[in-house]
Design a protein around this motif. Structure first.
Motif, PDB file in Angstrom:
ATOM      1  N   ARG A  53      14.218  17.099   5.937  1.00  0.00           N
ATOM      2  CA  ARG A  53      15.064  16.383   5.946  1.00  0.00           C
ATOM      3  C   ARG A  53      15.274  15.935   4.364  1.00  0.00           C
ATOM      4  NH1 ARG A  53      14.805  12.114  11.302  1.00  0.00           N
ATOM      5  NH2 ARG A  53      16.901  11.919  10.393  1.00  0.00           N
ATOM      6  N   VAL A  54      14.165  15.038   4.082  1.00  0.00           N
ATOM      7  CA  VAL A  54      13.390  14.651   3.047  1.00  0.00           C
ATOM      8  C   VAL A  54      14.052  15.027   1.151  1.00  0.00           C
ATOM      9  CG1 VAL A  54      12.318  12.746   1.634  1.00  0.00           C
ATOM     10  CG2 VAL A  54      12.655  13.082   3.806  1.00  0.00           C
ATOM     11  N   GLN A  55      12.935  15.823   1.845  1.00  0.00           N
ATOM     12  CA  GLN A  55      13.626  17.021   0.331  1.00  0.00           C
ATOM     13  C   GLN A  55      15.152  17.473   0.523  1.00  0.00           C
ATOM     14  OE1 GLN A  55      10.331  19.555   3.070  1.00  0.00           O
ATOM     15  NE2 GLN A  55       9.762  20.114   0.680  1.00  0.00           N
ATOM     16  N   MET A  56      15.920  17.949   1.390  1.00  0.00           N
ATOM     17  CA  MET A  56      17.180  18.223   1.631  1.00  0.00           C
ATOM     18  C   MET A  56      17.951  16.988   0.744  1.00  0.00           C
ATOM     19  SD  MET A  56      19.175  19.652   4.269  1.00  0.00           S
ATOM     20  CE  MET A  56      21.447  20.275   3.611  1.00  0.00           C
ATOM     21  N   PHE A  57      17.913  15.952   1.294  1.00  0.00           N
ATOM     22  CA  PHE A  57      17.787  14.883   0.740  1.00  0.00           C
ATOM     23  C   PHE A  57      17.070  14.862  -1.021  1.00  0.00           C
ATOM     24  CE2 PHE A  57      17.935  10.159  -0.470  1.00  0.00           C
ATOM     25  CZ  PHE A  57      19.379   9.735   0.211  1.00  0.00           C
ATOM     26  N   LEU A  58      16.243  15.054  -1.631  1.00  0.00           N
ATOM     27  CA  LEU A  58      16.359  15.037  -2.188  1.00  0.00           C
ATOM     28  C   LEU A  58      16.802  16.333  -4.123  1.00  0.00           C
ATOM     29  CD1 LEU A  58      12.635  14.314  -2.365  1.00  0.00           C
ATOM     30  CD2 LEU A  58      14.203  12.755  -3.326  1.00  0.00           C
TER      31      LEU A  58
ATOM     32  N   GLU B 105      19.609  16.798  -3.285  1.00  0.00           N
ATOM     33  CA  GLU B 105      21.161  16.798  -3.491  1.00  0.00           C
ATOM     34  C   GLU B 105      21.245  15.543  -4.344  1.00  0.00           C
ATOM     35  OE1 GLU B 105      24.378  17.383  -1.865  1.00  0.00           O
ATOM     36  OE2 GLU B 105      23.282  18.733  -0.860  1.00  0.00           O
ATOM     37  N   LYS B 106      20.079  15.202  -4.497  1.00  0.00           N
ATOM     38  CA  LYS B 106      19.984  13.967  -5.405  1.00  0.00           C
ATOM     39  C   LYS B 106      19.424  14.230  -7.109  1.00  0.00           C
ATOM     40  CE  LYS B 106      20.806   9.908  -3.452  1.00  0.00           C
ATOM     41  NZ  LYS B 106      21.491   8.716  -3.733  1.00  0.00           N
ATOM     42  N   GLY B 107      18.957  15.987  -6.535  1.00  0.00           N
ATOM     43  CA  GLY B 107      18.354  15.976  -8.245  1.00  0.00           C
ATOM     44  C   GLY B 107      17.204  15.485  -8.800  1.00  0.00           C
ATOM     45  N   VAL B 108      16.293  14.810  -7.621  1.00  0.00           N
ATOM     46  CA  VAL B 108      15.188  14.241  -8.282  1.00  0.00           C
ATOM     47  C   VAL B 108      13.787  15.292  -7.464  1.00  0.00           C
ATOM     48  CG1 VAL B 108      13.403  12.228  -7.302  1.00  0.00           C
ATOM     49  CG2 VAL B 108      15.910  12.282  -7.444  1.00  0.00           C
ATOM     50  N   SER B 109      13.620  15.544  -8.310  1.00  0.00           N
ATOM     51  CA  SER B 109      11.711  16.018  -7.744  1.00  0.00           C
ATOM     52  C   SER B 109      10.387  15.545  -7.598  1.00  0.00           C
ATOM     53  CB  SER B 109      11.651  16.951  -9.350  1.00  0.00           C
ATOM     54  OG  SER B 109      10.636  18.168  -9.473  1.00  0.00           O
ATOM     55  N   VAL B 110      10.261  15.377  -6.512  1.00  0.00           N
ATOM     56  CA  VAL B 110       8.947  14.872  -6.513  1.00  0.00           C
ATOM     57  C   VAL B 110       7.679  15.888  -6.086  1.00  0.00           C
ATOM     58  CG1 VAL B 110       7.981  12.912  -4.293  1.00  0.00           C
ATOM     59  CG2 VAL B 110      10.072  13.513  -5.528  1.00  0.00           C
ATOM     60  N   GLU B 111       6.410  15.428  -6.502  1.00  0.00           N
ATOM     61  CA  GLU B 111       5.743  16.744  -6.104  1.00  0.00           C
ATOM     62  C   GLU B 111       5.608  16.109  -4.868  1.00  0.00           C
ATOM     63  OE1 GLU B 111      -0.114  16.695  -6.198  1.00  0.00           O
ATOM     64  OE2 GLU B 111       1.765  15.064  -7.714  1.00  0.00           O
TER      65      GLU B 111
ATOM     66  N   ALA C  37      23.937  12.105   7.343  1.00  0.00           N
ATOM     67  CA  ALA C  37      23.744  12.546   8.296  1.00  0.00           C
ATOM     68  C   ALA C  37      24.159  14.162   9.203  1.00  0.00           C
ATOM     69  CB  ALA C  37      25.176  12.281   8.884  1.00  0.00           C
ATOM     70  N   ASP C  38      24.684  14.782   8.015  1.00  0.00           N
ATOM     71  CA  ASP C  38      25.180  16.595   7.638  1.00  0.00           C
ATOM     72  C   ASP C  38      23.454  16.620   7.033  1.00  0.00           C
ATOM     73  OD1 ASP C  38      27.448  16.744   7.505  1.00  0.00           O
ATOM     74  OD2 ASP C  38      27.616  15.132   6.314  1.00  0.00           O
ATOM     75  N   ILE C  39      22.718  16.193   6.293  1.00  0.00           N
ATOM     76  CA  ILE C  39      21.030  16.783   7.051  1.00  0.00           C
ATOM     77  C   ILE C  39      20.108  16.697   7.752  1.00  0.00           C
ATOM     78  CG2 ILE C  39      18.932  15.857   5.133  1.00  0.00           C
ATOM     79  CD1 ILE C  39      20.223  15.458   2.554  1.00  0.00           C
ATOM     80  N   THR C  40      20.459  15.670   8.564  1.00  0.00           N
ATOM     81  CA  THR C  40      20.042  15.176  10.079  1.00  0.00           C
ATOM     82  C   THR C  40      20.718  16.555  10.990  1.00  0.00           C
ATOM     83  OG1 THR C  40      19.416  12.945   8.914  1.00  0.00           O
ATOM     84  CG2 THR C  40      19.382  14.436  11.865  1.00  0.00           C
ATOM     85  N   ALA C  41      22.162  16.378  11.080  1.00  0.00           N
ATOM     86  CA  ALA C  41      22.200  17.311  12.459  1.00  0.00           C
ATOM     87  C   ALA C  41      21.952  18.593  11.802  1.00  0.00           C
ATOM     88  CB  ALA C  41      23.450  17.106  12.105  1.00  0.00           C
TER      89      ALA C  41
ATOM     90  N   ALA D 100      25.491  26.855   2.805  1.00  0.00           N
ATOM     91  CA  ALA D 100      25.351  27.581   1.720  1.00  0.00           C
ATOM     92  C   ALA D 100      25.307  26.465   0.593  1.00  0.00           C
ATOM     93  CB  ALA D 100      27.403  27.917   1.700  1.00  0.00           C
ATOM     94  N   ARG D 101      24.997  25.673   0.950  1.00  0.00           N
ATOM     95  CA  ARG D 101      24.649  24.217  -0.328  1.00  0.00           C
ATOM     96  C   ARG D 101      23.094  24.735  -0.653  1.00  0.00           C
ATOM     97  NH1 ARG D 101      27.968  19.837   0.039  1.00  0.00           N
ATOM     98  NH2 ARG D 101      26.941  19.034  -1.227  1.00  0.00           N
ATOM     99  N   PRO D 102      22.893  24.747  -1.904  1.00  0.00           N
ATOM    100  CA  PRO D 102      21.710  24.612  -2.994  1.00  0.00           C
ATOM    101  C   PRO D 102      20.532  24.129  -2.138  1.00  0.00           C
ATOM    102  CG  PRO D 102      23.157  24.612  -4.440  1.00  0.00           C
ATOM    103  CD  PRO D 102      24.103  24.306  -3.460  1.00  0.00           C
ATOM    104  N   SER D 103      21.008  23.448  -2.058  1.00  0.00           N
ATOM    105  CA  SER D 103      19.856  22.055  -0.726  1.00  0.00           C
ATOM    106  C   SER D 103      19.742  22.324   0.275  1.00  0.00           C
ATOM    107  CB  SER D 103      20.783  20.742  -0.997  1.00  0.00           C
ATOM    108  OG  SER D 103      21.321  20.444   0.376  1.00  0.00           O
ATOM    109  N   ALA D 104      19.940  23.173   0.785  1.00  0.00           N
ATOM    110  CA  ALA D 104      19.923  24.066   1.893  1.00  0.00           C
ATOM    111  C   ALA D 104      18.751  24.562   2.032  1.00  0.00           C
ATOM    112  CB  ALA D 104      21.133  24.612   2.839  1.00  0.00           C
ATOM    113  N   LYS D 105      18.441  25.113   0.462  1.00  0.00           N
ATOM    114  CA  LYS D 105      16.956  26.040   0.718  1.00  0.00           C
ATOM    115  C   LYS D 105      15.643  25.602   0.506  1.00  0.00           C
ATOM    116  CE  LYS D 105      19.845  29.880   0.289  1.00  0.00           C
ATOM    117  NZ  LYS D 105      20.853  29.079   1.261  1.00  0.00           N
ATOM    118  N   ALA D 106      15.929  24.283   0.303  1.00  0.00           N
ATOM    119  CA  ALA D 106      14.893  22.841   0.372  1.00  0.00           C
ATOM    120  C   ALA D 106      13.849  22.487   1.459  1.00  0.00           C
ATOM    121  CB  ALA D 106      15.457  21.564  -0.098  1.00  0.00           C
ATOM    122  N   GLY D 107      12.914  23.139   1.166  1.00  0.00           N
ATOM    123  CA  GLY D 107      11.547  22.421   2.288  1.00  0.00           C
ATOM    124  C   GLY D 107      11.546  23.893   3.529  1.00  0.00           C
ATOM    125  N   MET D 108      12.035  24.700   3.283  1.00  0.00           N
ATOM    126  CA  MET D 108      12.091  26.322   4.097  1.00  0.00           C
ATOM    127  C   MET D 108      11.008  26.820   3.751  1.00  0.00           C
ATOM    128  SD  MET D 108      15.519  27.634   3.804  1.00  0.00           S
ATOM    129  CE  MET D 108      15.362  29.554   4.939  1.00  0.00           C
TER     130      MET D 108
END
Length: 207
Positions: free
Chosen positions: A14-19, A21-27, A163-167, A199-207
């Motif tokens: 959830r956090v990685q997808m949130f980031l 969407e923000k375009g934020v990169s964190v180690e 809310a979409d990210i959590t769900a 289909a959103r690019p952020s959906a691949k985060a955290g996989m």
């Protein structure tokens, strides 16, 4: 700054997808929860309740809890807005986000933690009957959301939010370990929503 995560776990995702969407990169620092690394003295010093994710701030403090971490990043990076532009919108987005967490993600997590043999090291003792009861309630809960998604484009309204990210992370957690597809239950609005979010690019985060 570092984000301590467990790969593929829903809350860190959830956090990685949130980031994303923000375009934020964190180690990111992976925590091996299957080998109990989250219960080691070193990790407990970061989060006494032994849960991921944890955000390690540059000033040496540690911030736990998924929504708290997302709130911190929303304040640091306010655009694109994902949590509401004013008090009224924030309240309604939080309502839908909490519903996604409590009535979608939580019963899914309880089934997996108590019924899936691969999760036995994390949940001792397991109570399979409890897990099955949680799974049994899930279809009725998801039908509520399916009806709501018939009249709006996203989980909390007409735009993409936290809310979409959590769900989405909840539904994907069930898809991976419960082989769940909304369309198998005739939940076509929920399936269409899931496919659009996927289909959103952020959906691949955290996989």
């Amino acid at each position: 700054m570092k984000l301590h995560i467990a790969p593929r776990a829903p809350n860190p995702r959830r956090v990685q997808m949130f980031l994303a969407e923000k375009g934020v990169s964190v180690e990111t620092v992976p925590v091996a929860i299957n080998t109990q690394e989250h219960r080691s003295p070193e990790f407990v010093a970061k989060n006494p309740v032994s849960r991921v994710p944890v955000l390690e701030l540059d000033d040496g403090r540690f911030l736990g809890e998924t929504r708290a971490i997302c709130t911190w990043f929303e304040g640091q990076h306010p655009e694109p807005n994902l949590m509401g532009v004013d008090a009224e919108e924030r309240a309604f987005i939080e309502m839908h986000d909490r519903r996604a967490e409590f009535y979608c993600l939580l019963p899914i997590a309880n089934w997996i933690r108590h019924c899936h043999p691969g999760l036995a090291p994390l949940e001792q003792p397991q109570f399979p009957e409890y897990g099955q009861s949680q799974a049994g309630k899930l279809p009725d809960l998801l039908r509520v959301f399916d009806v709501e998604l018939a009249s709006r484009s996203y989980w909390a309204g007409e735009r993409f939010t936290i809310a979409d990210i959590t769900a989405f992370c909840a539904v994907e957690f069930a898809r991976g370990l419960m082989k769940f597809r909304p369309s198998d239950l005739g939940l076509l609005h929920l399936q269409d929503w899931r496919d659009r979010i996927n289909a959103r690019p952020s959906a691949k985060a955290g996989m």
